[in-house]
Design a protein around this motif. Structure first.
Motif, mmCIF file in Angstrom:
data_model
loop_
_atom_site.group_PDB
_atom_site.id
_atom_site.type_symbol
_atom_site.label_atom_id
_atom_site.label_comp_id
_atom_site.label_asym_id
_atom_site.label_seq_id
_atom_site.Cartn_x
_atom_site.Cartn_y
_atom_site.Cartn_z
ATOM 1 N N ALA A 45 0.824 -1.208 0.000
ATOM 2 C CA ALA A 45 0.000 0.000 0.000
ATOM 3 C C ALA A 45 0.863 1.265 0.000
ATOM 4 O O ALA A 45 0.528 2.260 -0.641
ATOM 5 C CB ALA A 45 -0.932 0.003 1.209
ATOM 6 N N LEU A 46 1.994 1.209 0.689
ATOM 7 C CA LEU A 46 2.877 2.374 0.760
ATOM 8 C C LEU A 46 3.570 2.676 -0.563
ATOM 9 O O LEU A 46 3.827 3.842 -0.880
ATOM 10 C CB LEU A 46 3.975 2.147 1.811
ATOM 11 C CG LEU A 46 3.569 2.177 3.274
ATOM 12 C CD1 LEU A 46 4.755 1.783 4.142
ATOM 13 C CD2 LEU A 46 3.051 3.551 3.650
ATOM 14 N N HIS A 47 3.894 1.635 -1.339
ATOM 15 C CA HIS A 47 4.766 1.837 -2.497
ATOM 16 C C HIS A 47 4.191 1.418 -3.843
ATOM 17 O O HIS A 47 4.875 1.526 -4.861
ATOM 18 C CB HIS A 47 6.107 1.137 -2.249
ATOM 19 C CG HIS A 47 6.800 1.674 -1.039
ATOM 20 N ND1 HIS A 47 7.132 0.889 0.037
ATOM 21 C CD2 HIS A 47 7.183 2.940 -0.722
ATOM 22 C CE1 HIS A 47 7.693 1.637 0.968
ATOM 23 N NE2 HIS A 47 7.734 2.886 0.524
ATOM 24 N N SER A 48 2.942 0.976 -3.881
ATOM 25 C CA SER A 48 2.364 0.567 -5.169
ATOM 26 C C SER A 48 2.175 1.756 -6.122
ATOM 27 O O SER A 48 2.065 1.558 -7.328
ATOM 28 C CB SER A 48 1.049 -0.180 -4.972
ATOM 29 O OG SER A 48 0.099 0.641 -4.335
ATOM 30 N N HIS A 49 2.182 2.977 -5.600
ATOM 31 C CA HIS A 49 2.057 4.156 -6.484
ATOM 32 C C HIS A 49 3.251 4.294 -7.426
ATOM 33 O O HIS A 49 3.174 5.012 -8.419
ATOM 34 C CB HIS A 49 1.868 5.437 -5.662
ATOM 35 C CG HIS A 49 3.087 5.859 -4.916
ATOM 36 N ND1 HIS A 49 3.453 5.293 -3.707
ATOM 37 C CD2 HIS A 49 4.043 6.773 -5.213
ATOM 38 C CE1 HIS A 49 4.576 5.845 -3.289
ATOM 39 N NE2 HIS A 49 4.961 6.756 -4.184
ATOM 40 N N PHE A 50 4.344 3.594 -7.139
ATOM 41 C CA PHE A 50 5.493 3.625 -8.034
ATOM 42 C C PHE A 50 5.267 2.800 -9.298
ATOM 43 O O PHE A 50 5.955 2.970 -10.296
ATOM 44 C CB PHE A 50 6.752 3.090 -7.329
ATOM 45 C CG PHE A 50 7.398 4.078 -6.409
ATOM 46 C CD1 PHE A 50 8.172 5.115 -6.910
ATOM 47 C CD2 PHE A 50 7.240 3.973 -5.040
ATOM 48 C CE1 PHE A 50 8.784 6.028 -6.064
ATOM 49 C CE2 PHE A 50 7.846 4.876 -4.182
ATOM 50 C CZ PHE A 50 8.607 5.912 -4.690
ATOM 51 N N LEU A 51 4.307 1.864 -9.254
ATOM 52 C CA LEU A 51 4.105 0.939 -10.372
ATOM 53 C C LEU A 51 3.483 1.596 -11.587
ATOM 54 O O LEU A 51 2.564 2.401 -11.474
ATOM 55 C CB LEU A 51 3.210 -0.227 -9.939
ATOM 56 C CG LEU A 51 3.837 -1.210 -8.963
ATOM 57 C CD1 LEU A 51 2.770 -2.142 -8.398
ATOM 58 C CD2 LEU A 51 4.948 -2.002 -9.629
ATOM 59 N N ARG A 52 3.969 1.195 -12.753
ATOM 60 C CA ARG A 52 3.348 1.585 -14.019
ATOM 61 C C ARG A 52 2.079 0.743 -14.169
ATOM 62 O O ARG A 52 1.924 -0.292 -13.501
ATOM 63 C CB ARG A 52 4.307 1.336 -15.189
ATOM 64 C CG ARG A 52 4.601 -0.145 -15.406
ATOM 65 C CD ARG A 52 5.334 -0.396 -16.701
ATOM 66 N NE ARG A 52 5.833 -1.736 -16.808
ATOM 67 C CZ ARG A 52 5.109 -2.832 -17.003
ATOM 68 N NH1 ARG A 52 3.809 -2.769 -17.091
ATOM 69 N NH2 ARG A 52 5.685 -4.016 -17.108
ATOM 70 N N PRO A 53 1.164 1.123 -15.038
ATOM 71 C CA PRO A 53 -0.005 0.273 -15.289
ATOM 72 C C PRO A 53 0.454 -1.124 -15.723
ATOM 73 O O PRO A 53 1.322 -1.262 -16.577
ATOM 74 C CB PRO A 53 -0.727 0.997 -16.430
ATOM 75 C CG PRO A 53 -0.312 2.430 -16.276
ATOM 76 C CD PRO A 53 1.121 2.373 -15.797
ATOM 77 N N GLY A 54 -0.056 -2.138 -15.067
ATOM 78 C CA GLY A 54 0.311 -3.522 -15.373
ATOM 79 C C GLY A 54 1.578 -3.996 -14.692
ATOM 80 O O GLY A 54 1.970 -5.149 -14.854
ATOM 81 N N GLY A 55 2.241 -3.126 -13.924
ATOM 82 C CA GLY A 55 3.450 -3.530 -13.207
ATOM 83 C C GLY A 55 3.141 -4.617 -12.192
ATOM 84 O O GLY A 55 2.094 -4.603 -11.551
ATOM 85 N N TRP A 56 4.054 -5.562 -12.041
ATOM 86 C CA TRP A 56 3.841 -6.721 -11.179
ATOM 87 C C TRP A 56 4.270 -6.454 -9.736
ATOM 88 O O TRP A 56 5.061 -5.554 -9.464
ATOM 89 C CB TRP A 56 4.564 -7.945 -11.728
ATOM 90 C CG TRP A 56 6.018 -7.737 -12.060
ATOM 91 C CD1 TRP A 56 6.534 -7.465 -13.296
ATOM 92 C CD2 TRP A 56 7.128 -7.750 -11.153
ATOM 93 N NE1 TRP A 56 7.903 -7.321 -13.209
ATOM 94 C CE2 TRP A 56 8.298 -7.501 -11.909
ATOM 95 C CE3 TRP A 56 7.258 -7.951 -9.789
ATOM 96 C CZ2 TRP A 56 9.566 -7.450 -11.338
ATOM 97 C CZ3 TRP A 56 8.527 -7.896 -9.209
ATOM 98 C CH2 TRP A 56 9.654 -7.654 -9.987
ATOM 99 N N ILE A 57 3.722 -7.281 -8.846
ATOM 100 C CA ILE A 57 4.044 -7.214 -7.424
ATOM 101 C C ILE A 57 4.378 -8.617 -6.955
ATOM 102 O O ILE A 57 3.641 -9.568 -7.233
ATOM 103 C CB ILE A 57 2.853 -6.674 -6.603
ATOM 104 C CG1 ILE A 57 2.476 -5.268 -7.060
ATOM 105 C CG2 ILE A 57 3.165 -6.704 -5.109
ATOM 106 C CD1 ILE A 57 1.138 -4.776 -6.524
ATOM 107 N N VAL A 58 5.478 -8.750 -6.227
ATOM 108 C CA VAL A 58 5.811 -9.986 -5.524
ATOM 109 C C VAL A 58 5.856 -9.602 -4.053
ATOM 110 O O VAL A 58 6.590 -8.699 -3.660
ATOM 111 C CB VAL A 58 7.165 -10.567 -5.984
ATOM 112 C CG1 VAL A 58 7.549 -11.761 -5.119
ATOM 113 C CG2 VAL A 58 7.108 -10.966 -7.450
#
Length: 182
Positions: free
Chosen positions: A80-93
């Motif tokens: 929640a703190l850092h997902s704003h860094f993701l581009r559209p479609g960027g993955w999360i592990v």
């Protein structure tokens, strides 16, 4: 792949900087240009640590919001703190029991690395379990700039004179890879 931008996030003591160095060295071993930057906060007291890693031709070490290809989160709360860094479609592990919600459009890969690290009696290994999991999960689509073999070679080279630590690190990496495939 021309370049990749990653955010690696967790709290002090979880090995975020070690993980960043391993990934950076793997990229450099393949002739890629690498830039890193980190924010330490209250690292020694369990405060948030975030590392920016860019592999490829970039001019600045910091990942701008909306540009990261991926987020590796050692703690579920950090998504929640850092997902704003993701581009559209960027993955999360993420190291979590269940996938975080509210991340539509972002592929989320979840593993309970905390539980696995305790299972093998090595709580400090959760970062490498998570990395192994990420390598195996993301290799299928070519979503990560390096391969498991490149990271294993980097760990072996970096820890060549630290037999027990090297062996424990490789065991943790391979455990994460096995769980991603199984």
């Amino acid at each position: 792949m021309s370049g990749q931008q990653l955010i690696i996030s967790g709290v002090g003591g979880q090995g975020i900087l070690f993980l960043t160095r391993i990934l950076a060295e793997a990229a450099m071993g393949e002739g890629m240009r690498v830039m890193t930057s980190e924010t330490h906060g209250m690292a020694q007291r369990g405060g948030v640590v975030i590392s920016h890693l860019k592999a490829g031709d970039f001019a600045s070490p910091l990942v701008r919001p909306g540009r990261a290809d991926g987020l590796i989160a050692m703690k579920e709360e950090n998504v929640a703190l850092h997902s704003h860094f993701l581009r559209p479609g960027g993955w999360i592990v993420v190291n979590a029991r269940t996938a975080p919600t509210g991340l539509d459009g972002h592929p989320v890969h979840t593993i309970d690395a905390d539980a696995l690290s305790l299972e093998i009696g090595n709580p400090q290994s959760l970062n490498l379990i998570l990395l192994g999991f990420a390598l195996a999960r993301l290799a299928v689509g070519g979503d990560l700039f390096c391969t498991a073999d490149q990271v294993i070679e980097t760990v072996e080279r970096r820890l060549v004179e630290k037999g027990k630590l090297r062996d424990a690190s490789l065991r943790a990496l391979r455990l994460g890879m096995e769980r991603a495939r199984g």
